[in-house]
Design a protein around this motif. Structure first.
Motif, short mmCIF file in Angstrom:
data_model
loop_
_atom_site.label_atom_id
_atom_site.label_comp_id
_atom_site.label_asym_id
_atom_site.label_seq_id
_atom_site.Cartn_x
_atom_site.Cartn_y
_atom_site.Cartn_z
N PRO A 25 -1.29 14.62 41.83
CA PRO A 25 -1.19 14.69 43.23
C PRO A 25 -1.99 15.44 44.11
CG PRO A 25 0.75 14.87 41.78
CD PRO A 25 -0.51 14.95 40.99
N MET A 26 -2.42 16.73 43.75
CA MET A 26 -3.36 17.44 44.76
C MET A 26 -4.75 16.71 44.82
SD MET A 26 -3.78 19.98 46.55
CE MET A 26 -2.45 21.42 46.29
N ASP A 27 -5.13 16.46 43.75
CA ASP A 27 -6.55 15.79 43.65
C ASP A 27 -6.58 14.56 44.54
OD1 ASP A 27 -9.25 15.81 42.92
OD2 ASP A 27 -8.79 14.09 41.78
N VAL A 28 -5.33 13.67 44.57
CA VAL A 28 -5.16 12.56 45.55
C VAL A 28 -5.15 12.85 46.63
CG1 VAL A 28 -3.70 10.46 45.95
CG2 VAL A 28 -4.62 11.13 43.56
N LEU A 29 -4.17 13.98 47.07
CA LEU A 29 -4.10 14.39 48.41
C LEU A 29 -5.49 14.85 49.19
CD1 LEU A 29 -2.03 15.04 50.76
CD2 LEU A 29 -1.46 16.99 49.77
N VAL A 30 -6.06 15.58 48.32
CA VAL A 30 -7.41 16.43 48.80
C VAL A 30 -8.21 15.40 49.29
CG1 VAL A 30 -9.55 17.70 48.25
CG2 VAL A 30 -7.20 18.54 47.47
N GLN A 31 -8.25 14.19 48.46
CA GLN A 31 -9.33 13.18 48.92
C GLN A 31 -8.68 12.31 49.64
OE1 GLN A 31 -11.10 11.03 45.26
NE2 GLN A 31 -10.08 12.62 44.00
N ASN A 32 -7.62 11.89 50.05
CA ASN A 32 -6.97 11.07 51.15
C ASN A 32 -6.06 11.53 52.19
OD1 ASN A 32 -7.89 8.85 49.28
ND2 ASN A 32 -6.23 9.30 47.87
N VAL A 33 -6.16 13.12 52.35
CA VAL A 33 -5.15 13.39 53.53
C VAL A 33 -5.91 13.05 54.99
CG1 VAL A 33 -6.37 15.71 53.63
CG2 VAL A 33 -4.17 15.55 54.33
N TYR A 34 -7.25 12.65 54.86
CA TYR A 34 -8.10 12.41 55.91
C TYR A 34 -7.48 10.88 56.63
CZ TYR A 34 -10.57 8.59 53.73
OH TYR A 34 -10.80 7.37 53.01
N ILE A 35 -6.78 10.02 55.84
CA ILE A 35 -6.36 9.02 56.08
C ILE A 35 -5.27 9.40 57.31
CG2 ILE A 35 -4.79 6.85 55.66
CD1 ILE A 35 -6.28 7.00 52.83
N HIS A 36 -4.47 10.44 57.09
CA HIS A 36 -3.28 10.66 58.01
C HIS A 36 -3.89 11.64 59.23
CE1 HIS A 36 0.54 12.40 59.14
NE2 HIS A 36 -0.17 13.57 59.22
N ASN A 37 -5.02 12.25 58.76
CA ASN A 37 -5.74 13.10 59.73
C ASN A 37 -7.25 13.04 59.54
OD1 ASN A 37 -6.91 14.97 61.50
ND2 ASN A 37 -5.05 16.58 61.11
N PRO A 38 -7.77 12.50 60.31
CA PRO A 38 -9.33 12.21 59.96
C PRO A 38 -10.15 13.38 60.28
CG PRO A 38 -8.61 10.55 61.61
CD PRO A 38 -7.31 11.60 61.57
N TRP A 39 -9.68 14.44 60.78
CA TRP A 39 -10.46 15.75 60.97
C TRP A 39 -10.32 16.53 59.49
CZ3 TRP A 39 -13.42 15.78 64.93
CH2 TRP A 39 -13.08 15.41 66.14
N PHE A 40 -9.32 15.91 58.72
CA PHE A 40 -9.08 16.61 57.42
C PHE A 40 -9.91 16.13 56.25
CE2 PHE A 40 -4.94 19.06 58.11
CZ PHE A 40 -5.28 19.76 59.31
N THR A 41 -11.25 16.29 56.48
CA THR A 41 -12.03 15.53 55.36
C THR A 41 -12.03 16.22 53.99
OG1 THR A 41 -14.08 17.07 55.98
CG2 THR A 41 -13.94 14.96 57.23
N GLY A 42 -12.34 15.56 52.94
CA GLY A 42 -12.27 16.34 51.53
C GLY A 42 -13.07 17.53 51.50
#
Length: 359
Positions: free
Chosen positions: A44-61
């Motif tokens: 879950p953490m690995d997926v979130l790190v890679q995909n949180v930018y979808i929710h906030n584009p400034w939060f790149t991996g």
């Protein structure tokens, strides 16, 4: 719960987070508790790190991993012990209270330090997350609960109106701060406003120095209060060497939100005939303003270096930190360290932990 137990919980959290931040460390395979934690939370953490930018584009991996690296460094045993040694004369236990924390969302996990301070000081956390950063800390709280259920039970996230609390820590803009000051005036509080950071150039910098300065400027897209938004440079400074070093971040032009801001600012400067330097991904212009828009870096000339390193600048309530080629103890840090604050480098230079201990 004793402080030693709380510290042990966060040390384990740091080991877990360090797996996602490329931190050199210990042999993790010999830790059975980590293996159990990974079974439930690694993916879950690995997926979130890679995909949180979808929710906030400034939060790149890349930026999320960097934030995790900073947090994991804080949570090393020696870092926690050194930080808390400054408060050795304080009682082991405090009267437990509920602390409402209104968190910002400008950079990944910006509210984690407040979470850490509240829990280590022995209080309960009532957190209101920013819509821009409402996923990472929720997952981290679940991990804390898995490590230490009692400590995890002291974390509550509130999506509605905050109520039933004893003190407040609120972070926002100058505009929201006025609202916070009115709304929370009857509670012990820390209200944080806009702050910016600056760098001092003396003209003797190597390419490596300026590349480290580029980290201070571009990390988190310049959205943090510790992001350098203004340069103080000698009169008649030649920017060509700096622009060459800043090309390290030329790929930032491929980021859609950054590119939109850059194109807008470029059009405004051209239409209004505002003098500026254009690197192709960053505009550099002379301005007395400390803060600058996204994709713009301000500069101001000085005649004497000592005119920059004075109380009016280094002790300004608008400055979070200042970087330079040569650090000055207690006032100026070296290039490349702006986004690597220590546990004792408190936002707005207000000692959050001392505030919590005194409640």
């Amino acid at each position: 719960m004793r402080k030693k137990e709380i510290i042990g919980t966060f040390e384990k959290l740091g080991v877990f987070l360090g797996q996602f931040s490329n931190l050199p460390g210990r042999n993790l395979t010999v830790m059975p508790w980590l293996e159990e934690l990974n079974k439930e939370f690694f993916q879950p953490m690995d997926v979130l790190v890679q995909n949180v930018y979808i929710h906030n584009p400034w939060f790149t991996g890349e930026n999320v991993r960097y934030a995790l690296k900073v947090a994991a460094t804080w949570l090393r045993a020696e870092s926690l012990v050194n930080w808390l040694s400054c408060y050795d004369n304080r009682p082991e236990r405090v009267k437990e209270k509920t602390i409402a924390v209104v968190m910002a969302g400008n950079i990944p996990m910006v509210g984690f330090h407040d979470m850490l301070c509240v829990l280590v000081s022995g209080h309960r956390l009532l957190a209101k997350l920013s819509a821009k950063d409402d996923q990472l800390l929720k997952l981290i709280s679940e991990i804390i609960s898995a490590i230490n259920g009692e400590l995890g039970g002291k974390i509550v996230f509130e999506e509605g109106r905050l109520k039933d609390f004893d003190a407040v820590i609120a972070t926002g803009s100058d505009n929201t701060a006025r609202y916070f000051e009115y709304y929370f005036s009857k509670y012990p509080n820390i209200i944080r406003k806009n702050r910016s950071s600056a760098a001092i150039i003396d003209g003797l910098e190597t390419k490596e120095d300026l590349e480290r300065l580029a980290d201070d400027v571009f990390r988190y897209f310049g959205l943090g209060c510790r992001s350098v938004s203004k340069l103080y440079v000698p009169a008649d400074y030649d920017f060509s060497f700096l622009i060459e070093a800043f090309s390290k971040y030329s790929h930032i032009a491929n980021h859609n939100q950054w590119a939109n801001n850059y194109e807008y600012q470029r059009a405004v400067h051209l239409i209004d005939r505002i003098p500026h330097l254009d690197t192709g991904f960053l505009l550099i212009k002379e301005s007395s303003n400390l803060s600058s828009p996204i994709s713009v870096l301000h500069y101001e000339n000085y005649d004497r270096p000592e005119s920059v390193i004075d109380p009016d600048l280094t002790e300004s309530d608008r400055i979070q930190c200042i970087t330079a080629r040569r650090p000055v103890d207690g006032k100026i840090i070296e290039f490349g360290k702006a986004q690597e604050p220590g546990l004792g480098d408190y936002a707005d230079n207000i000692d959050t932990f001392e505030f919590l201990l005194n409640l």
